[in-house]
Design a protein around this motif. Structure first.
Motif, PDB file in Angstrom:
ATOM      1  N   PHE A 131      32.990  10.091   8.111  1.00  0.00           N
ATOM      2  CA  PHE A 131      32.992   9.337   6.685  1.00  0.00           C
ATOM      3  C   PHE A 131      32.776  10.697   6.268  1.00  0.00           C
ATOM      4  O   PHE A 131      31.614  11.331   6.250  1.00  0.00           O
ATOM      5  N   GLY A 173      32.328  11.363   1.100  1.00  0.00           N
ATOM      6  CA  GLY A 173      31.685  10.576   0.122  1.00  0.00           C
ATOM      7  C   GLY A 173      30.424  11.467  -0.449  1.00  0.00           C
ATOM      8  O   GLY A 173      30.138  12.351  -0.426  1.00  0.00           O
ATOM      9  N   GLN A 186      30.721   6.177  -2.104  1.00  0.00           N
ATOM     10  CA  GLN A 186      31.970   5.841  -2.421  1.00  0.00           C
ATOM     11  C   GLN A 186      32.413   7.266  -1.122  1.00  0.00           C
ATOM     12  O   GLN A 186      31.716   7.811  -1.348  1.00  0.00           O
ATOM     13  N   GLY A 187      33.691   7.051  -0.232  1.00  0.00           N
ATOM     14  CA  GLY A 187      34.260   7.711   0.203  1.00  0.00           C
ATOM     15  C   GLY A 187      35.411   7.750   0.418  1.00  0.00           C
ATOM     16  O   GLY A 187      36.346   6.436   1.035  1.00  0.00           O
ATOM     17  N   LYS A 188      35.815   8.345   1.649  1.00  0.00           N
ATOM     18  CA  LYS A 188      36.398   8.186   3.106  1.00  0.00           C
ATOM     19  C   LYS A 188      36.079   7.928   4.279  1.00  0.00           C
ATOM     20  O   LYS A 188      35.575   8.632   4.948  1.00  0.00           O
ATOM     21  N   ASN A 226      37.769   7.811   8.089  1.00  0.00           N
ATOM     22  CA  ASN A 226      38.862   8.155   9.342  1.00  0.00           C
ATOM     23  C   ASN A 226      39.194   7.112  10.148  1.00  0.00           C
ATOM     24  O   ASN A 226      37.471   8.053  10.728  1.00  0.00           O
ATOM     25  N   ASP A 271      42.703   7.865   7.100  1.00  0.00           N
ATOM     26  CA  ASP A 271      42.152   7.713   6.341  1.00  0.00           C
ATOM     27  C   ASP A 271      41.489   6.513   5.245  1.00  0.00           C
ATOM     28  O   ASP A 271      43.022   6.404   4.967  1.00  0.00           O
ATOM     29  N   ARG A 272      40.933   5.965   4.839  1.00  0.00           N
ATOM     30  CA  ARG A 272      41.027   4.769   4.055  1.00  0.00           C
ATOM     31  C   ARG A 272      39.492   4.719   2.772  1.00  0.00           C
ATOM     32  O   ARG A 272      38.417   5.303   3.310  1.00  0.00           O
ATOM     33  N   ALA A 273      40.197   4.738   1.926  1.00  0.00           N
ATOM     34  CA  ALA A 273      38.861   4.604   0.962  1.00  0.00           C
ATOM     35  C   ALA A 273      38.199   3.324   1.034  1.00  0.00           C
ATOM     36  O   ALA A 273      38.753   2.543   1.387  1.00  0.00           O
ATOM     37  N   TYR A 278      44.070   0.430   9.727  1.00  0.00           N
ATOM     38  CA  TYR A 278      43.378   1.022  10.626  1.00  0.00           C
ATOM     39  C   TYR A 278      44.733   1.025  11.631  1.00  0.00           C
ATOM     40  O   TYR A 278      43.885   2.100  12.555  1.00  0.00           O
TER      41      TYR A 278
END
Length: 181
Positions: free
Chosen positions: A94, A96, A116-118, A120, A125-127, A154
């Protein structure tokens, strides 16, 4: 694992030698995908590595997926081999930011922040947005929160014969005690 943490730190924080960095190698991350009337689908990693730049609110974490342990060893084996495919995707990360984070305003009273972030996982990769409770005490920063993830987002394939036994929405929770580095 330690070299992976150093890579994350150097990528995230570059040459910010004066930055206030806090970290932990014993962060706790859990996930639960249980459904009523079936066996609990719950796993925990007590070795999640996390780094926080207290000057900017930038945060990053990494887990070796095999560090997630289940009560039932067969469930853990199926998770690693069939769902998470840990031989192919050994880690989850992660990166963010804690929105509007200001270390100078942290007190011993817990405060709510948005993270908030990404994320994996499984090579995807997802917000992600999370609400976290953060406070400072005895020179440490305490942080805990959670979010919901969907295996389908995912590319995790759930066999049809067990789809009713695993929730479509997985509750992910994290808990960190960060110390200044």
């Amino acid at each position: 694992m330690k070299s992976l943490i150093l890579i994350i730190v150097s990528l995230l924080f570059g040459n910010l030698t004066l930055a206030q960095k806090y970290s932990s190698n014993t962060g706790k991350v859990t996930f639960e995908a249980s459904v009523p009337l079936f066996e609990d689908v719950f796993a925990q990693d007590d070795n999640n590595a996390v780094v926080l730049n207290a000057d900017t609110g930038d945060i990053a974490s990494v887990s070796a997926v095999k560090n997630f342990h289940f009560k039932v060893k067969l469930m853990e084996e199926h998770f690693n081999e069939s769902y998470a495919e840990t031989a192919k995707y050994p880690k989850t990360t992660f990166t963010g930011k804690i929105v509007n984070f200001d270390k100078t305003k942290l007190t011993a009273s817990p405060q709510k922040y948005t993270v908030q972030g990404k994320l994996n996982f499984h090579g995807v990769d997802r917000a992600v947005t999370s609400t976290a409770t953060i406070y400072a005490k005895d020179g440490k920063i305490y942080m805990e929160g959670g979010f919901v993830a969907r295996p389908a987002d995912y590319n995790v394939k759930i066999p049809k014969m067990v789809t009713k036994k695993i929730a479509e929405n997985v509750n992910v929770e994290y808990k960190y005690v960060l110390v200044k580095k």
